[in-house]
Design an enzyme around this catalytic site. Structure first.
Site, mmCIF file in Angstrom:
data_model
loop_
_atom_site.group_PDB
_atom_site.id
_atom_site.type_symbol
_atom_site.label_atom_id
_atom_site.label_comp_id
_atom_site.label_asym_id
_atom_site.label_seq_id
_atom_site.Cartn_x
_atom_site.Cartn_y
_atom_site.Cartn_z
ATOM 1 N N MET A 1 0.774 -0.999 0.064
ATOM 2 C CA MET A 1 0.036 -0.103 -0.059
ATOM 3 C C MET A 1 0.868 1.292 -0.085
ATOM 4 S SD MET A 1 -2.945 -1.156 -0.368
ATOM 5 C CE MET A 1 -3.939 0.125 -0.175
ATOM 6 N N ASP B 1 10.723 3.259 5.639
ATOM 7 C CA ASP B 1 10.387 1.609 5.999
ATOM 8 C C ASP B 1 11.364 1.390 7.030
ATOM 9 O OD1 ASP B 1 9.984 -0.993 6.047
ATOM 10 O OD2 ASP B 1 8.478 -0.623 4.525
ATOM 11 N N VAL C 1 2.010 0.876 7.919
ATOM 12 C CA VAL C 1 2.506 -0.400 8.213
ATOM 13 C C VAL C 1 1.885 -1.378 8.584
ATOM 14 C CG1 VAL C 1 4.443 1.242 9.293
ATOM 15 C CG2 VAL C 1 2.764 0.148 10.801
ATOM 16 N N GLU D 1 -0.713 -4.458 10.061
ATOM 17 C CA GLU D 1 -1.993 -4.119 10.464
ATOM 18 C C GLU D 1 -1.833 -4.610 12.032
ATOM 19 O OE1 GLU D 1 -4.252 -2.463 9.614
ATOM 20 O OE2 GLU D 1 -6.261 -3.114 9.958
ATOM 21 N N SER E 1 -7.034 -0.976 7.511
ATOM 22 C CA SER E 1 -8.302 -1.544 6.862
ATOM 23 C C SER E 1 -9.351 -2.142 7.811
ATOM 24 C CB SER E 1 -7.885 -2.586 5.900
ATOM 25 O OG SER E 1 -6.962 -3.593 6.432
ATOM 26 N N HIS F 1 -8.311 5.465 4.256
ATOM 27 C CA HIS F 1 -8.397 4.173 3.620
ATOM 28 C C HIS F 1 -8.248 4.137 2.126
ATOM 29 C CE1 HIS F 1 -10.740 0.142 3.642
ATOM 30 N NE2 HIS F 1 -9.504 -0.192 3.236
HETATM 31 P P1 NAI Z 1 2.619 -4.744 3.682
HETATM 32 O O1 NAI Z 1 2.983 -5.971 4.598
HETATM 33 O O2 NAI Z 1 2.799 -4.953 2.214
HETATM 34 O O3 NAI Z 1 3.826 -3.560 4.003
HETATM 35 C C1 NAI Z 1 3.991 -3.096 5.347
HETATM 36 C C2 NAI Z 1 5.217 -2.292 5.355
HETATM 37 O O4 NAI Z 1 5.390 -1.650 6.531
HETATM 38 C C3 NAI Z 1 6.365 -3.482 5.474
HETATM 39 O O5 NAI Z 1 7.123 -2.948 4.090
HETATM 40 C C4 NAI Z 1 7.205 -3.207 6.564
HETATM 41 O O6 NAI Z 1 8.530 -3.151 6.337
HETATM 42 C C5 NAI Z 1 6.872 -1.812 6.935
HETATM 43 N N1 NAI Z 1 7.170 -1.452 8.499
HETATM 44 C C6 NAI Z 1 7.011 -2.450 9.354
HETATM 45 N N2 NAI Z 1 7.051 -1.816 10.718
HETATM 46 C C7 NAI Z 1 7.691 -0.522 10.163
HETATM 47 C C8 NAI Z 1 8.161 0.637 10.924
HETATM 48 N N3 NAI Z 1 8.240 0.658 12.202
HETATM 49 N N4 NAI Z 1 8.368 1.918 10.247
HETATM 50 C C9 NAI Z 1 8.084 1.933 8.914
HETATM 51 N N5 NAI Z 1 7.844 0.666 8.161
HETATM 52 C C10 NAI Z 1 7.544 -0.411 8.934
HETATM 53 O O7 NAI Z 1 1.160 -4.393 4.210
HETATM 54 P P2 NAI Z 1 0.269 -3.660 3.141
HETATM 55 O O8 NAI Z 1 -0.720 -4.790 2.535
HETATM 56 O O9 NAI Z 1 0.845 -2.475 2.439
HETATM 57 O O10 NAI Z 1 -0.869 -2.829 4.409
HETATM 58 C C11 NAI Z 1 -0.377 -1.900 5.000
HETATM 59 C C12 NAI Z 1 -1.546 -1.355 5.769
HETATM 60 O O11 NAI Z 1 -2.623 -0.761 4.829
HETATM 61 C C13 NAI Z 1 -2.056 -2.304 6.800
HETATM 62 O O12 NAI Z 1 -2.690 -1.577 8.139
HETATM 63 C C14 NAI Z 1 -3.276 -2.858 5.804
HETATM 64 O O13 NAI Z 1 -4.393 -3.391 6.919
HETATM 65 C C15 NAI Z 1 -3.902 -1.744 5.264
HETATM 66 N N6 NAI Z 1 -4.617 -1.737 3.806
HETATM 67 C C16 NAI Z 1 -4.070 -2.962 3.122
HETATM 68 C C17 NAI Z 1 -4.785 -3.059 1.904
HETATM 69 C C18 NAI Z 1 -4.411 -4.348 0.985
HETATM 70 O O14 NAI Z 1 -5.048 -4.488 0.170
HETATM 71 N N7 NAI Z 1 -3.240 -4.792 1.308
HETATM 72 C C19 NAI Z 1 -5.949 -2.332 1.508
HETATM 73 C C20 NAI Z 1 -6.065 -1.250 2.386
HETATM 74 C C21 NAI Z 1 -5.365 -1.245 3.540
#
Ligand code: NAI
Length: 741
Positions: A339, A358, A415, A417, A444, A465
């Site tokens: 995202m 990140d 970051v 969830e 989400s 969102h």
């Molecule tokens: P993802 O797992 O692809 O990415 C999360 C990123 O956060 C990783 O690159 C990780 O290294 C980074 N991270 C972890 N700890 C960190 C920190 N302390 N500082 C900076 N970065 C850090 O997850 P994704 O899918 O991008 O989801 C992220 C958020 O968006 C979640 O809250 C999720 O629920 C929400 N979301 C996801 C959707 C989807 O379709 N995947 C849709 C809408 C919202």
């Protein structure tokens, strides 16, 4: 005679330049006033002996004309005539026909007036705009990237009603015309010339000169179809080759629309019937189908949601009044995963400087590499110059350094969830964040009010969102926490508009608005499976109901482990035992016993190939579950369709009752843009308002389903009250009501 929307200039050679220029608007659209002017202008051209030839051009730098004013069309037509007061059904239909036929009849009078008419096309000519041009004897179009020539009416559930379905196929053949009209596709000047509906392509700014030159040389004041021996290109419907587009076309339309879109069917009928009769009869056929289409709930819902409400929300209709504009120039994105990487790209694309943070430099760079790939693709396709691509990428700074947050206008947290991690990064970011800046979370599922507890400024904390893939999904759901202020909401809306997405505004609740309502579609599918409906029937009916994917395929994409977790949480919250209900048992069996967690593992309700594409429904499913429904006659299809759609709508109604959502436009636009709720309905709210002869009819149907399939279909009290009063959602929660409040 003076015209409000045309400026007239007659030269010494008797060439009248009629410049189309609707006052007070940046783009010409066909309003009642324009229709009236076109009637009067046609009469003048015909009767004024001083006029020898005519050029119709636009006074707007934006283009020629964007088509009918859908706001006016939606509220009763563009006849331009004084509204009559029809009493009987017959009189109402006649009045609707007369209204719809006025422009059609006038453009016919224009092309048969005996004087040559040329049309200068710059920018765009869409819908009624192109129909005016097609009624001219000559068209010069500017060779420019922004040029769009097309008949996009079907995109809002309508059909071209000012001769477009008759003139275009007589110029370019039924096959090509059907492709353009059914899909609402537009063409540039070169393509239009190659197809044969533009005579000349010239440099921008030279179209009037080209028209003048044509008028001065050898102008012909007769359309091809009014000349002796005219033949439709490719042949008419009953000729050997000419019938083919209709035979194949009907099957194709049926397959693509599942017969949910009446406009598509009526477009086929317009061409098929209209191409067999003389032109004057053909345009009457078109106007009849136009009226029929206009009166369908599909057209009413689609015009309102996909055009009017979208436009209003995209201009910030829900922005609190009195808040100063907030210029968002620099934004930090926390988390460069799926995202975060997408959000960074859409920001940079809109010129927003982006700090992409990140845990490691490598992860942050990986997030930026996503933008790099998208940019390279656009450059290789000629959609973007290398310089612009480089400039876009230069706006993204990948880093691990939180101190770079100083000076940003907004933070988007994306970051994992995980509430504890989100709390930690909130604190870390706020240590550097300006006091007036906004902190937005892209969670989400986690309630915003809870996440805001980690913030020192919960009034500046809000949910933003996004949907995946971010660069393709047009919606952002903005979630108000308990302490979020209107000033923060206004800033968040300004941010979403800046990155060219459509915002909807909702209040905090588990799953907010979109995830909560959408979840009911997948659970209903799993419910059907646990009842013993064959999985192929469930999937096909889901798609035929207008949803983008079957519910089992969607569940696989979300992850069956996630679905199981959410199901257990929901059951717990309601004091129920998930393992005792048949849906719960099914989910536990497939996830916990069979280890099939969905697409990410290559196995769920479907088996997936090595490219992660669904191959087939997992055969063992039908072995494990006693399949009782193996055939799907029309009545069964109708019943399952209603279960799918009504179940989602009941959840939407509950969201209104609980104050999670407060604006019918947000609810409709959100339902289509976020989770693809059957677009032909105009969205969940329009489905309830328009498809059952009133909310009373909807409530009756929901009560019947509740009795047969369970409490989940039971209409909330709000819905019953509204039905009893004969109200609609748009009357109670529409734009007008909000303004009055
Ligand atoms: P993802 O797992 O692809 O990415 C999360 C990123 O956060 C990783 O690159 C990780 O290294 C980074 N991270 C972890 N700890 C960190 C920190 N302390 N500082 C900076 N970065 C850090 O997850 P994704 O899918 O991008 O989801 C992220 C958020 O968006 C979640 O809250 C999720 O629920 C929400 N979301 C996801 C959707 C989807 O379709 N995947 C849709 C809408 C919202």
């Amino acid at each position: 005679m003076s015209f409000e929307t045309f400026k007239l200039d007659l030269d010494a050679d008797g060439i009248l330049l009629a410049t189309f220029d609707v006052p007070g608007r940046s783009m010409n659209t066909i309003t009642g006033g324009v229709a009236r002017d076109i009637v009067a202008l046609t009469e003048k051209i015909k009767t004024d002996d001083a006029i020898k030839g005519v050029i119709i051009a636009s006074g707007k730098p934006t283009g020629f004309c964007a088509g009918a004013d859908l706001g006016e069309l939606g509220s009763g037509g563009l006849s331009g005539a004084a509204p009559a007061k029809p009493k009987t059904e017959q009189e109402k239909l006649q009045a609707a026909f007369d209204g719809a036929f006025t422009l059609n009849k006038t453009l016919r009078a224009l092309e048969t007036c005996g004087k040559p008419i040329a049309c200068a096309l710059e920018g765009l000519a869409l819908g009624g705009g192109l129909e005016i041009a097609l009624a001219c004897h000559y068209r010069a179009a500017a060779d420019q990237p922004k040029m769009q020539l097309g008949l996009p009416e079907s995109k809002v559930g309508l059909l071209p009603g000012a001769g477009g379905t008759q003139r275009l196929p007589r110029l370019i053949g039924a096959q090509n015309a059907l492709m353009m009209i059914l899909q609402g596709e537009s063409k540039n000047a070169q393509e239009a010339k190659a197809l044969g509906f533009v005579h000349e392509v010239v440099e921008p700014g030279k179209t009037i000169d080209a028209c003048r030159a044509w008028l001065k040389t050898n102008p012909k004041a007769v359309q091809p179809w009014d000349q002796k021996g005219f033949k439709i290109p490719g042949g008419g419907p009953y000729s050997p080759g000419g019938g083919f587009p209709f035979m194949g076309g009907n099957a194709l339309v049926s397959k693509q629309t599942n017969q949910n879109y009446p406009a598509q069917k009526y477009i086929m009928s317009c061409l098929f019937e209209g191409l067999q009769v003389p032109f004057d009869a053909a345009i009457r056929i078109e106007s009849r189908y136009f009226v029929k289409t206009q009166q369908t709930p599909q057209a009413k819902g689609m015009i309102r949601t996909l055009f009017l409400s979208m436009q209003e929300l995209s201009k910030g209709a829900n922005r609190p009044a009195g808040q100063p504009p907030y210029e968002v120039k620099k934004v930090a994105v926390l988390g460069a995963g799926l995202m975060g990487a997408g959000i960074a790209y859409v920001q940079a694309k809109s010129g927003v400087e982006t700090v992409l943070i990140d845990v490691s430099q490598e992860s942050a760079e990986k997030g930026k590499a996503y933008s790099q790939r998208l940019v390279e693709k656009d450059v290789s396709r000629g959609k973007l110059t290398k310089e612009k691509g480089d400039a876009l990428l230069a706006l993204i700074t990948p880093t691990t350094d939180y101190s770079q947050i100083a000076g940003v206008d907004l933070v988007v947290e994306a970051v994992f969830e995980n509430p504890a991690l989100k709390a930690e990064v909130t604190k870390k970011a706020e240590a550097h964040l300006r006091e007036d800046a906004v902190f937005g979370s892209n969670t989400s599922t986690l309630p915003i009010t809870g996440l805001a507890e980690a913030s020192v400024r919960p009034e500046n904390f809000i949910g933003v969102h996004f949907f995946s893939p971010v660069e393709r999904m047009g919606l952002v759901e903005i979630i108000m926490g308990k302490k979020t202020t209107e000033a923060t909401l206004a800033k968040a809306i300004d941010y979403v508009l800046k990155i060219r997405k459509t915002p909807i505004v909702v209040n905090d609740s588990r799953g907010f608005y979109t995830s909560r309502c959408f979840g009911t579609y997948t659970t209903e599918g799993i419910e059907m499976l646990s009842e013993g409906v064959a999985p192929a029937i469930i999937e096909n009916v889901g798609r035929m109901a207008g949803m983008p994917m079957g519910p089992l395929e969607v569940s696989d994409s979300v992850g069956l482990d996630t679905a199981l977790k959410v199901g257990k949480q929901m059951a717990e919250a309601m004091g129920a035992d998930y393992s005792k209900d048949s849906r719960g048992r099914l989910m536990q069996w497939i996830v916990e016993e069979k280890g099939r967690v969905g697409r990410k593992a290559g196995k769920g309700f479907y088996d997936y190939d090595e490219k992660n594409k669904p191959q087939r429904i997992w055969p063992e499913l039908s072995e494990q579950i006693e399949i009782k429904v193996r055939e799907c006659p029309p009545a069964m299809k109708q019943e399952l369709t209603k279960r799918f759609l009504i179940r989602q709508c009941i959840e939407v109604a509950r969201c209104f009752e609980e104050g999670v959502i407060t604006d019918a436009r947000d609810a409709d636009v959100g339902s289509i843009l976020a989770w693809g709720f059957a677009p032909y309905t105009g969205g969940c709210v329009s489905y309830m308002d328009l498809f059952f002869g009133g909310l009373d009819g909807f409530v009756k149907e929901a009560d019947r389903l509740a009795q047969q399939y369970g409490e989940r279909f039971k209409p909330p009290q709000l819905l019953r009250d509204m039905a009893a009063k004969g109200e609609t959602f748009y009357a109670r929660f529409g734009a007008q009501t909000k303004k009055a409040a």
